[in-house]
Design a protein around this motif. Structure first.
Motif, short mmCIF file in Angstrom:
data_model
loop_
_atom_site.label_atom_id
_atom_site.label_comp_id
_atom_site.label_asym_id
_atom_site.label_seq_id
_atom_site.Cartn_x
_atom_site.Cartn_y
_atom_site.Cartn_z
N ASP A 240 -0.86 2.07 -5.82
CA ASP A 240 -0.92 1.46 -4.49
C ASP A 240 -2.04 0.44 -4.35
O ASP A 240 -3.14 0.61 -4.88
CB ASP A 240 -1.14 2.53 -3.42
CG ASP A 240 0.08 3.39 -3.19
OD1 ASP A 240 1.18 2.95 -3.55
OD2 ASP A 240 -0.07 4.50 -2.67
N ASN B 161 0.80 -1.22 0.00
CA ASN B 161 0.00 0.00 0.00
C ASN B 161 0.84 1.28 0.00
O ASN B 161 0.35 2.34 0.32
CB ASN B 161 -0.95 0.01 1.21
CG ASN B 161 -0.21 0.13 2.53
OD1 ASN B 161 1.02 0.05 2.57
ND2 ASN B 161 -0.95 0.29 3.61
N ALA B 162 2.12 1.16 -0.35
CA ALA B 162 2.97 2.35 -0.30
C ALA B 162 3.90 2.46 -1.50
O ALA B 162 4.96 3.05 -1.41
CB ALA B 162 3.79 2.35 0.99
N ASN B 163 3.50 1.90 -2.63
CA ASN B 163 4.33 2.03 -3.83
C ASN B 163 4.55 3.49 -4.21
O ASN B 163 5.64 3.89 -4.60
CB ASN B 163 3.68 1.29 -5.01
CG ASN B 163 3.80 -0.21 -4.88
OD1 ASN B 163 4.82 -0.72 -4.48
ND2 ASN B 163 2.74 -0.92 -5.22
N THR B 164 3.48 4.29 -4.10
CA THR B 164 3.56 5.68 -4.55
C THR B 164 4.63 6.46 -3.80
O THR B 164 5.36 7.26 -4.40
CB THR B 164 2.20 6.38 -4.37
OG1 THR B 164 1.23 5.70 -5.18
CG2 THR B 164 2.27 7.83 -4.79
N GLY C 108 -2.38 -3.27 -6.52
CA GLY C 108 -1.78 -2.07 -7.05
C GLY C 108 -1.20 -2.27 -8.44
O GLY C 108 -1.34 -3.35 -9.04
#
Length: 375
Positions: free
Chosen positions: A270, A136-139, A303
Motif C-alpha cells: 500500500d 492506499n488500498a492495494n492490500t 506502494g
C-alpha cells in the motif's frame, strides 16, 4: 447491500454479479468481482431483470454488520438508522452505481455507506485486480483475490536505466518480465551486509537474480531492485496471474560498536505510512544517489515496494554494493581462473587499487571477495 447471511454467486440467478467494496481513493471507490461474500459484509449485487432475491440461510448468519478496516471503507446496516455526513450507495438516473453524499439521511435497512464524507464517490467496478503504486488500498483488493488466478492491471513507474524497488503479489516469469521491462533488464535481491567499525557504517550487498539463465521467477511478495532496459508502460495488463497476499520479510543480524542489531527487508503493497517497531529506524531507497536513506516512517511512500529497518543501530545511510552473484568468499575458496575485474570500497565507489581497510574485489566469475588491508 449488507445482509446477515453468506452470499454465494452460484446461488444467485444466472447472469448475476457479486462485488466486494474496497477502499476510497480521491472521489472514487473500487468494487472487485468475487464469488462469495460472508455474512454482514458490505457488498453490491447486480441481478439482470426484476424479481425476488432468495437467499440461503443455511450458512453463517450474523446479528450485526461487520467491518474490516484494512480491507474496506464501507459500512452496513441491518435497521433504519439516522446518519450524518455520509455517502450512501445508490443507483443514479442513468443506472450508474454511486455513493451519494448526504448531510443527513434516514438510511434504510441493509444499505451500505461511507463515513465522514463531504462529496459523492464514483464507483469503479473491475473484473481484474487493479494495482496502483499511488493507491492506499492495494492490500484489501489483493486479500480478496488471494489464491485466485485473475488478470492484473499494474499502474506504476519504473524508469529505464535506474534501479527501482519492486514487490508484486504474483510470480513473474522470465518471458513476462522481458515483455514488461525490456530484454536487457537486471534484477537483484539483498544477499548480506557488512558493518565497518572504522566508519560506523553499514553496507548492504545486492546479488543478481539470473532469471534468463535459471528460468526462475520473480517471486510474489519478495523484495527486488529492478533496472529496466526500457521504460515500463504504466497500466500494463498481465493475464491470469495467481495472486498471493503473503509478504516475505528477510532478516539479517550483525554486531556494531553499540551492540547486536537486526536489519529487516520489509515488502509492502500500500501507498502510505510504513509500519515498524518504535526502536527501529526506517530506510527508503533513493534512486538519485543509489543508497537507502533514513526517512520518516509517517510520510506517504509509493506502494508495491519495500523498505529496510534497522533495530538497535541507526547509521545515516545504508550504502549499496551491486552485482554480487554469490556470497563473499575467502581467497582460498575462489577458483584459480577467476580474475579481479573491479575493486570497491564499502560505499560502492570504484578504486584504482586496494586501500587500507575493507575492500571488495569483484571477480570475473561474478563472485565477490572481501579483503582487509592493514594500515
Amino acid at each position: 447491500m449488507c445482509l446477515p447471511c453468506d452470499i454465494k454467486l452460484d446461488e444467485l440467478p444466472d447472469g448475476s454479479e457479486l462485488y466486494y467494496v474496497g477502499k476510497k481513493a480521491t472521489n472514487t471507490i473500487n468494487m472487485v468481482k468475487v464469488n462469495n461474500i460472508s455474512a454482514g459484509t458490505p457488498c453490491v449485487v447486480h441481478i439482470d431483470g426484476t424479481g425476488t432475491l432468495v437467499l440461503n440461510l443455511n450458512g453463517s448468519v450474523t446479528t450485526s454488520p461487520g467491518h474490516v478496516s484494512g480491507l474496506t471503507d464501507a459500512y452496513g446496516l441491518f435497521a433504519n438508522t439516522d446518519l450524518s455526513n455520509v455517502a450512501v450507495f445508490e443507483v443514479d438516473a442513468e443506472g450508474n452505481p454511486i455513493f451519494k453524499h448526504y448531510d443527513n439521511i434516514a438510511a434504510a435497512p441493509f444499505s451500505i455507506y461511507l463515513k465522514d464524507t463531504d462529496t459523492d464517490f464514483t464507483v469503479i467496478s473491475r473484473e481484474e485486480l487493479y494495482l496502483d503504486s499511488s493507491y492506499n488500498a492495494n492490500t484489501g483488493n489483493i486479500n480478496v483475490y488471494s489464491g485466485q488466478q485473475v488478470p492484473v492491471v499494474l499502474r506504476a513507474s519504473y524508469p529505464a536505466g535506474q534501479w527501482n524497488p519492486i514487490v508484486l503479489p504474483f510470480d513473474m516469469s522470465v518471458e513476462t518480465a522481458i515483455a514488461a521491462f525490456g530484454s536487457d533488464f537486471e534484477v537483484e535481491e539483498m544477499k548480506f551486509m557488512h558493518y565497518d567499525s572504522a566508519t560506523n557504517g553499514l553496507t548492504i550487498f545486492f546479488g543478481r537474480v539470473n532469471m534468463a539463465d535459471t528460468q526462475c521467477d520473480l517471486l510474489a511478495g519478495h523484495a527486488y531492485l529492478i533496472k529496466p532496459s526500457s521504460d515500463f508502460v504504466s497500466d500494463s495488463e498481465f493475464a491470469d496471474m495467481l495472486i498471493s497476499a503473503d509478504l516475505a520479510v528477510d532478516e539479517f543480524a550483525d554486531s556494531s560498536d553499540q551492540g547486536d542489531f537486526t536489519l529487516k527487508v520489509r515488502p509492502y503493497f500500500d501507498y502510505g505510512a510504513l509500519k515498524c517497531d518504535t526502536d527501529e529506524t526506517v530506510y527508503i531507497y533513493d534512486p538519485a544517489k543509489d543508497i537507502f536513506k533514513q526517512r520518516d516512517r509517517y510520510v506517504g511512500y509509493s506502494g508495491l515496494s519495500f523498505y529496510i529497518t534497522v533495530q538497535n543501530y541507526a547509521p545515516t545511510v545504508l550504502n549499496i554494493y551491486h552485482g554480487v552473484t554469490s556470497g563473499v568468499e575467502s581467497p582460498a575458496s575462489t577458483e584459480a581462473e577467476a580474475e579481479v575485474v573491479g575493486i570497491y570500497d564499502l560505499s560502492g565507489r570504484r578504486l584504482a587499487a586496494p586501500q587500507p581497510g575493507v575492500n571488495i574485489l569483484l571477480m570475473s566469475d561474478g563472485s565477490a571477495r572481501k579483503i582487509i588491508v592493514n594500515q
